[in-house]
Structures are given as C-alpha cells and as structure tokens.
Design a protein around this motif. Sequence first.
Motif, PDB file in Angstrom:
ATOM      1  N   ASP A 282       0.848  -1.191   0.000  1.00  0.00           N
ATOM      2  CA  ASP A 282       0.000   0.000   0.000  1.00  0.00           C
ATOM      3  C   ASP A 282       0.884   1.242   0.000  1.00  0.00           C
ATOM      4  O   ASP A 282       1.455   1.602   1.027  1.00  0.00           O
ATOM      5  N   PRO A 283       1.005   1.932  -1.147  1.00  0.00           N
ATOM      6  CA  PRO A 283       1.849   3.137  -1.194  1.00  0.00           C
ATOM      7  C   PRO A 283       1.423   4.202  -0.204  1.00  0.00           C
ATOM      8  O   PRO A 283       2.241   5.005   0.252  1.00  0.00           O
ATOM      9  N   ASP A 284       0.149   4.215   0.158  1.00  0.00           N
ATOM     10  CA  ASP A 284      -0.319   5.207   1.124  1.00  0.00           C
ATOM     11  C   ASP A 284       0.327   5.000   2.489  1.00  0.00           C
ATOM     12  O   ASP A 284       0.494   5.966   3.248  1.00  0.00           O
ATOM     13  N   ALA A 285       0.678   3.749   2.813  1.00  0.00           N
ATOM     14  CA  ALA A 285       1.324   3.475   4.099  1.00  0.00           C
ATOM     15  C   ALA A 285       2.689   4.135   4.159  1.00  0.00           C
ATOM     16  O   ALA A 285       3.064   4.730   5.179  1.00  0.00           O
ATOM     17  N   THR A 286       3.460   4.050   3.064  1.00  0.00           N
ATOM     18  CA  THR A 286       4.778   4.678   3.011  1.00  0.00           C
ATOM     19  C   THR A 286       4.658   6.196   3.106  1.00  0.00           C
ATOM     20  O   THR A 286       5.403   6.844   3.847  1.00  0.00           O
ATOM     21  N   GLU A 287       3.717   6.753   2.369  1.00  0.00           N
ATOM     22  CA  GLU A 287       3.523   8.203   2.400  1.00  0.00           C
ATOM     23  C   GLU A 287       3.049   8.665   3.775  1.00  0.00           C
ATOM     24  O   GLU A 287       3.492   9.706   4.284  1.00  0.00           O
ATOM     25  N   GLN A 288       2.158   7.895   4.388  1.00  0.00           N
ATOM     26  CA  GLN A 288       1.625   8.276   5.697  1.00  0.00           C
ATOM     27  C   GLN A 288       2.717   8.301   6.759  1.00  0.00           C
ATOM     28  O   GLN A 288       2.846   9.274   7.510  1.00  0.00           O
ATOM     29  N   ILE A 289       3.561   7.258   6.805  1.00  0.00           N
ATOM     30  CA  ILE A 289       4.600   7.233   7.840  1.00  0.00           C
ATOM     31  C   ILE A 289       5.675   8.272   7.525  1.00  0.00           C
ATOM     32  O   ILE A 289       6.268   8.862   8.435  1.00  0.00           O
ATOM     33  N   PHE A 290       5.920   8.539   6.242  1.00  0.00           N
ATOM     34  CA  PHE A 290       6.858   9.606   5.881  1.00  0.00           C
ATOM     35  C   PHE A 290       6.382  10.946   6.437  1.00  0.00           C
ATOM     36  O   PHE A 290       7.162  11.700   7.026  1.00  0.00           O
ATOM     37  N   GLN A 291       5.113  11.247   6.271  1.00  0.00           N
ATOM     38  CA  GLN A 291       4.582  12.523   6.747  1.00  0.00           C
ATOM     39  C   GLN A 291       4.605  12.586   8.271  1.00  0.00           C
ATOM     40  O   GLN A 291       4.913  13.644   8.855  1.00  0.00           O
ATOM     41  N   GLU A 292       4.307  11.469   8.922  1.00  0.00           N
ATOM     42  CA  GLU A 292       4.342  11.434  10.389  1.00  0.00           C
ATOM     43  C   GLU A 292       5.758  11.698  10.899  1.00  0.00           C
ATOM     44  O   GLU A 292       5.973  12.505  11.809  1.00  0.00           O
ATOM     45  N   VAL A 293       6.730  11.001  10.318  1.00  0.00           N
ATOM     46  CA  VAL A 293       8.115  11.155  10.770  1.00  0.00           C
ATOM     47  C   VAL A 293       8.655  12.525  10.369  1.00  0.00           C
ATOM     48  O   VAL A 293       9.418  13.145  11.113  1.00  0.00           O
ATOM     49  N   ASN A 294       8.259  13.012   9.209  1.00  0.00           N
ATOM     50  CA  ASN A 294       8.693  14.343   8.802  1.00  0.00           C
ATOM     51  C   ASN A 294       8.197  15.408   9.785  1.00  0.00           C
ATOM     52  O   ASN A 294       8.920  16.362  10.106  1.00  0.00           O
ATOM     53  N   THR A 295       6.985  15.233  10.274  1.00  0.00           N
ATOM     54  CA  THR A 295       6.470  16.147  11.300  1.00  0.00           C
ATOM     55  C   THR A 295       7.341  16.093  12.546  1.00  0.00           C
ATOM     56  O   THR A 295       7.689  17.132  13.128  1.00  0.00           O
TER      57      THR A 295
END
Length: 346
Positions: A282-295
């Motif tokens: 699920d590409p959304d999983a990678t994007e979601q955790i990227f945004q969380e960690v980027n925050t």
Amino acid sequence: MQFPLNTWYMAAWAHEVGDAPLARTICNEQIVLFRDRATGLAAALQDRCCHRGAPLRLGEVTDRGLRCGYHGVTYDCSGSCVHVPGPGKIPSKLKVRNFAVEERDEVVWIWMGEPAQADHSKILAYPYHGDTKKWPHKKHMHKVAANYMLLIENLMDLTHLAFVHRSTIGGNPQAHTDAKMTVVPKDTGLHFIRWLPNSAPPATYSKAVGITANVDRWMEFEYFAPGNVVQWTGALETGRGAEENRDQSGGFSLRILHSLTPETEHSSLYFWSISNGYRQEDPDATEQIFQEVNTAFQEDKAMVEAQQSTLLSTGGEEGLVNIVSDVARVHMRRALQRLIDGGNLT
C-alpha cells in the motif's frame, strides 16, 4: 571546529546528482557534484575554477566534463582540465581538487580527505534500500542550522520523544522513563536498544496498523561515527513475544537511515530515509509514515536549532551537566573524538 576528514560522509541522494551541477558545502568545503555523461558515475570537485575562481556550480555538464560558466574551462571527474577555448596548450597547473566518491544503496558518499587514502570498505552498507518489496521507502534531506553533533545527540537520548513528539511518535512519558536500555560500544561507534514493555501505543503506531492494546515497543539504534545512525523501531501487542521475534507480522515496524553531514560549524545536512515494514503493498502506508516522521523531524529541527542558538549566546557547553539518560550520548562523543584525534574507534 575540527571535522574528521579521512572518513565517508553522505554528499547526496543518488537521484540528486544528474545533468546539472549540484552545489554542497561539507566540512566547510564548497563542493560541486555532477554525473559524468560517458560513464554515468558521480564525481565531486572543489567548487572553484582554477582559472579566475568562478564557482563551477554555475557551469554546465557537457560530454567532455564540467564546464565553467565564466570562460568555458572544462574539467573531467579527476579535476584535470580537458578543454580551454581557443588555440594553445592547456597549462599543466590547470586542475581543481577532486574528491573520492562512491555510489551505493541510493547514496552518493564522499571522502573528504586525500582521495588516495579513501578506504571503500568503510562505506556504510544499507541493504534495505534494495529490498523495496519488504521495505518500501521514501527519502528526504533537511538543512539544519545546528552542529551535526547536536543532531546525533538528539538520536542518542530518546527520552525527548515523550516531550518533543508527544502527539505523534512519543507516547507515554513514564514509559520512556522506565525503559530498559542496553548500550554496547563498538569498533565503529556504538549500539543501543531500548524496550518499553506493556506500554500504550503512540498515535503514529495506532494510525499505521490499528493497534489499540498495549504493546512491547523497541527502539534499536546503531551509531557509525562520524555521522550515521541506523534505526529499527517497532512494536507488537504485549504477549506476542516481541523480544524473541521482532519479525512477526501484524505489528508496527519501521527502519530509518539518518545521515548527518557537517556543512559548517553551525549548520548540517540531515539526510534520512523511512522504510515501512507493514502494509508494504500500500503506497499510502509509506507516504503516511513519511509525513508522520517528517512532522517529528520538524519538531526536532526547531528544538535543536534553538539549542544551538542558546549555546552560541551563552558560551557553549561549559557548565552543562550529564544525567542518567546521557549514557549513549557520552559514548557517542567519545567515539567521535577518537576519530577527530586520528585514533581508532575502539
């Protein structure tokens, strides 16, 4: 400030080095990176034409090499001049300093010392970038107005998670206070692991995999001097034997590569990649955790930049006092100082 020079630093992500010159400052040295058209290999030169001192970053990459944008003097990957517009012999002294570079695992590494002394066996291996089926990932880089050692220290003392990142990856402050931690000095730096047993999952974990029950949570870090930290963090619901088998499916698991490259005494390049070990299709999983960690990284950036500003205005680190959670940070500083002094990392 002294920087270790006979060592490898991350200069760029591989995708950043392409048809246009890429300027970077590393260890107070202005550098230009480019990719040779004939071989496809990355190269690095001092960002200063030896003709009239113009920055090579304002030039362009040609079939012959990197051409200065001022008078057209062209250099190959070794820094040797291969073309001067007009007739006549090329002066033998027409050469700029080059740096040893190597591209591995989607990273362009640079050796800041003499190229002949570059030990390619010392380059950090990060095979997870090559296993996109199990560890899909996304990469980024921040410029941070702080010394790189402060950023490494931020990774060595994770008690800050409960305070700086309370709304995302932090979790319960008491769980961090009570964490079980083991620190082991190594030839390359140090290794430590923290366990937060039977603790409430942070918001980021619940959002990623739907965990609501208490978890056994781990944070494993290995520091490779001078500037690299490899992280594996995850959690399984309490009772699933996380300490014996962290590779079980159905939990939360991520890997992060942190590469801290000194730009100047008071600024750094923070390269990082995040790989999710769950919902890999699920590409959304990678994007979601990227945004969380980027925050979370933005929160760290704000805190460490403020720390750097305060240290500069109050006379540095004189008078600061260590506490019990500083054990990994203290070992990190010792390993780094040995490297600066030219000794072995033992």
